[in-house]
Structures are given as C-alpha cells and as structure tokens.
Design an enzyme around this catalytic site. Structure first.
Site, PDB file in Angstrom:
ATOM      1  N   LYS A 144       0.842  -1.215   0.000  1.00  0.00           N
ATOM      2  CA  LYS A 144       0.000   0.000   0.000  1.00  0.00           C
ATOM      3  C   LYS A 144       0.874   1.260   0.000  1.00  0.00           C
ATOM      4  O   LYS A 144       2.072   1.178   0.233  1.00  0.00           O
ATOM      5  CB  LYS A 144      -0.917   0.001   1.226  1.00  0.00           C
ATOM      6  CG  LYS A 144      -1.698  -1.293   1.438  1.00  0.00           C
ATOM      7  CD  LYS A 144      -2.789  -1.522   0.419  1.00  0.00           C
ATOM      8  CE  LYS A 144      -3.581  -2.778   0.789  1.00  0.00           C
ATOM      9  NZ  LYS A 144      -4.683  -3.083  -0.086  1.00  0.00           N
TER      10      LYS A 144
HETATM   11  C1  LIG Z   1      -5.716  -4.107   0.808  1.00  0.00           C
HETATM   12  C2  LIG Z   1      -7.148  -3.822   0.890  1.00  0.00           C
HETATM   13  C3  LIG Z   1      -7.925  -4.251   1.987  1.00  0.00           C
HETATM   14  C4  LIG Z   1      -7.442  -5.204   3.027  1.00  0.00           C
HETATM   15  O1  LIG Z   1      -6.290  -4.865   3.711  1.00  0.00           O
HETATM   16  P1  LIG Z   1      -5.402  -6.005   4.400  1.00  0.00           P
HETATM   17  O2  LIG Z   1      -4.453  -5.249   5.251  1.00  0.00           O
HETATM   18  O3  LIG Z   1      -4.742  -6.781   3.317  1.00  0.00           O
HETATM   19  O4  LIG Z   1      -6.324  -6.861   5.213  1.00  0.00           O
HETATM   20  C5  LIG Z   1      -9.241  -3.835   2.061  1.00  0.00           C
HETATM   21  N1  LIG Z   1      -9.796  -3.084   1.084  1.00  0.00           N
HETATM   22  C6  LIG Z   1      -9.093  -2.681   0.010  1.00  0.00           C
HETATM   23  C7  LIG Z   1      -9.772  -1.843  -1.012  1.00  0.00           C
HETATM   24  C8  LIG Z   1      -7.755  -3.057  -0.135  1.00  0.00           C
HETATM   25  O5  LIG Z   1      -7.077  -2.668  -1.220  1.00  0.00           O
END
Ligand SMILES: *Cc1c(COP(=O)(O)O)cnc(C)c1O
Length: 365
Positions: A185
């Site tokens: 991210k």
């Molecule tokens: C990455 C993501 C999540 C989940 O996050 P994690 O930390 O992997 O559990 C939820 N919603 C969106 C849109 C994402 O891109």
C-alpha cells in the site's frame, strides 16, 4: 525489466532507520500495545485530520471491527461497491450482515451515489465507500444521503493514505475509516498492519476494547472481543515511513501525470478520470482496453510488469455463490474486470521507466 512495484527498493531506502527502530523496540522490552503504537496512532490520526487512530492487525480487521462496533449483524444490509477487493465484502460477511453490491461510476470506478440511493432498503445500516485505486469516493453526496436515511458511512481507505477531496484527507471524511498497511500500500509496514481513524470518541474507545479480547483491564473481559492488534515493531517501522508518505505520493502523481500526458488520444485506450475536487494518491494507475489480455501479454514480452485489479468481481467468486447474484447482474463491474490493467507506478520508479512503459504500450496497441 520494469517491475510492477519494486517493494525492495522502496524499503531499502530506509535500511538504517528500520534497524534503529528495531533496536528501539528491542531495548524497550515491550512488544504489544506500548509507546510505539500509541505514538504512531497519534501521528497517523494527525496526518489524516482525524481525532483518533486505533491500530489493528490489518485492513480487513479495521473494516470488520468498525462494523462490529456499530452493532451491525444478521438481518442487516451493508452497501458495498460491486468492483472492489473482496476484503470490503468479507468485513460485512464476518458480522453476519449481507453485502449488497452497488455499481460504480464508470469514469472514476468509485461507488455511484445515485445508485447507492436506489439500493437503500429498510434493512440497510451502512455504506462502505471504497476510495478505489487511491481516489476518494464522492463523500459529500454519500454523507448527505446517509444522514437522510440514518446510515453510517465507513471509508475503505486501504488504497488512499493521504488522498484528498476538497482539501480534506481520506480517513476524516466518513463516520470512520479502515486503513491497511499491507506492504504494497502507499503506506506499507514490513508485514501486516492496519488502523481505524474516526472523530467519534466512543467508537475509538470501543475499538480499543474489541481489538484486545474485549478487555480494558487485563483478564477482565467486558465483551466478546478479538485479538487484532498492531504490534510495536510494525508501529515503529510505520513511524519511520509516515514522514515519507507525502513525497512518495507526489512522486506517484508525477508518474501518473506523465502517463496521462503521453497516453492521451491512443485509440481504444481509456485513461483514469479524476473527479473535480479530488486529489488522488495513485495507489494504482489503471487503464482499460477491450483487448486487455493481449496488451498485458505484449507488455510482459517487453519485460514490463502489470497486474489486474481485479480479474474477478466478488459476486462472481465461488466464495459468494450463496448470495446467488447471477453473472450479468453487475454489468459495469463485470466489464471493468474484463478490461482493466494496472501499469507500473511507485515512489522509486523513474520517469525514464514510465517512458519505457509508454513506448511499449504504444507499440502494443
Ligand atoms: C488491501 C485492501 C484491503 C485489506 O487490507 P489487508 O491489510 O490486506 O487486510 C481492504 N480493502 C481494500 C480496497 C484493499 O485494497
């Protein structure tokens, strides 16, 4: 060779800072729910312009715990985008409520407020507004709609750390927001991590209890809670990375601007649209083409990494067969999933590399 995202080079920029952060935690002797997490929570809340941040295990848990804290459960409906990552839907499913998909605006790929209005029933309790690919959803319309119908709005800000709409940041726009710090991210830890931001004091308090076995005082359990905590080590690493976020996002915006300029006008290629007032953070740069697979293969031949976000919409996944949403019922999401392609973008990618991508793409189309 141009990787889709060069995580290794992103993190190696801060090797010494991470080692120092590790030593700080090791020397403190405190590994869970301590000073690093408290400090990161304060710093991240301030960054987002929210009163509180509560660290949790990951982004999915951030979304899930908020819906839990709001008392959403069996018999309830929660409106979700039809074209999101499955985590958005899973958070709803965990509570026992039903995820009800709503189609997006085909320009921005974010949930369409007019379609949200049409999907509200007496069972609807909340809307999850995903800031997909790093651009905030139409939060003003969604909040106004939610207020009229007595609904909560949860931002899924997992792809939108630092994104703004009319100057306000993701994480301060809804009733609460869930963030992921998954390594890929815009703000990524060196492992799994997440947080909730909110201006609601009571919600923040409830989340601190829920994430820690339903306990405020060790071995005293008020409610059925979870083990969903952000640990000291990941908090310490995130504290080192947060000060780089704005510059990293600005660099992503520079790559995106280059793509926008150089790819404009290519026949059959649809470029990302930015809604007025929005300042996206370009978690992903997503193009569309009716021969997506052919284009992706041509880029792969030229050693350029691409990805598809996402190849299969949640309603068409075997996991959600029980919802009995037939193929064809979500035509916009289905079309998007067949045509989207994410180009390389990231804080350590050079404009020269973006130029190589542009040339390869021109040759492919
Ligand atoms: C990455 C993501 C999540 C989940 O996050 P994690 O930390 O992997 O559990 C939820 N919603 C969106 C849109 C994402 O891109």
């Amino acid at each position: 060779m141009i990787p889709f995202l060069d995580l290794k080079s992103i993190n190696l920029r801060q090797r010494e800072a991470f080692h120092a952060a590790f030593d700080r935690v090791l020397d403190s002797g405190w590994l869970i729910l301590g000073k690093e997490t408290e400090t990161f929570e304060r710093e991240f809340a301030q960054y987002c312009g929210a009163r509180h941040a509560v660290g949790v295990a990951n982004g999915l848990e951030a979304l899930h715990l908020v819906l839990r804290a709001w008392g959403i459960g069996p018999g309830d409906e929660v409106l979700v985008p039809s074209n999101t990552y499955i985590a958005t839907w899973l958070a709803v499913t965990y509570t026992g409520a039903k995820p009800v998909p709503v189609e997006p605006d085909e320009g921005t790929y974010n949930i369409d407020p007019a379609r949200v209005a049409a999907a509200i029933t007496p069972r609807t309790r909340a809307i999850v507004a995903v800031h997909l690919y790093g651009q905030t959803a139409q939060m003003e319309s969604l909040m106004a709609l939610a207020r009229r119908h007595g609904l909560k709005v949860l931002e899924d800000a997992a792809q939108a750390h630092g994104a703004r709409i009319n100057g306000r940041r993701a994480g301060s726009l809804g009733d609460a927001a869930g963030f992921s710090f998954y390594p890929g991210k815009n703000l990524g830890a060196l492992g799994d991590a997440g947080a909730v931001t909110t201006n609601d004091d009571a919600l923040a308090d409830q989340l601190r209890v829920l994430r820690n076995y339903g306990s405020r005082l060790k071995y005293h359990n008020e409610i059925i809670g979870y083990n969903s905590r952000l640990d000291e080590l990941q908090s310490a690493f995130l504290r080192e990375k947060l000060p780089l976020l704005d510059a990293d996002n600005a660099h992503r915006a520079e790559i995106a601007a280059y793509y926008n300029r150089e790819l404009k006008g290519i026949e059959g290629l649809i470029l990302p649209a930015v809604a007025s007032g929005c300042d996206p953070v370009w978690h992903l740069y997503v193009i569309r083409h009716h021969q997506r697979d052919r284009v992706a293969n041509a880029l792969a031949q030229a050693s350029i990494g691409t990805m598809i976000h996402y190849p299969i919409p949640p309603h068409a996944q075997p996991a959600y067969r029980s919802l009995e949403i037939p193929v064809g019922a979500m035509p916009i999401a289905e079309r998007i999933h067949e045509q989207v392609l994410s180009l390389p973008i990231g804080p350590t990618m050079s404009v020269a590399d973006a130029d190589t991508v542009v040339r390869a793409l021109r040759a492919a189309i």
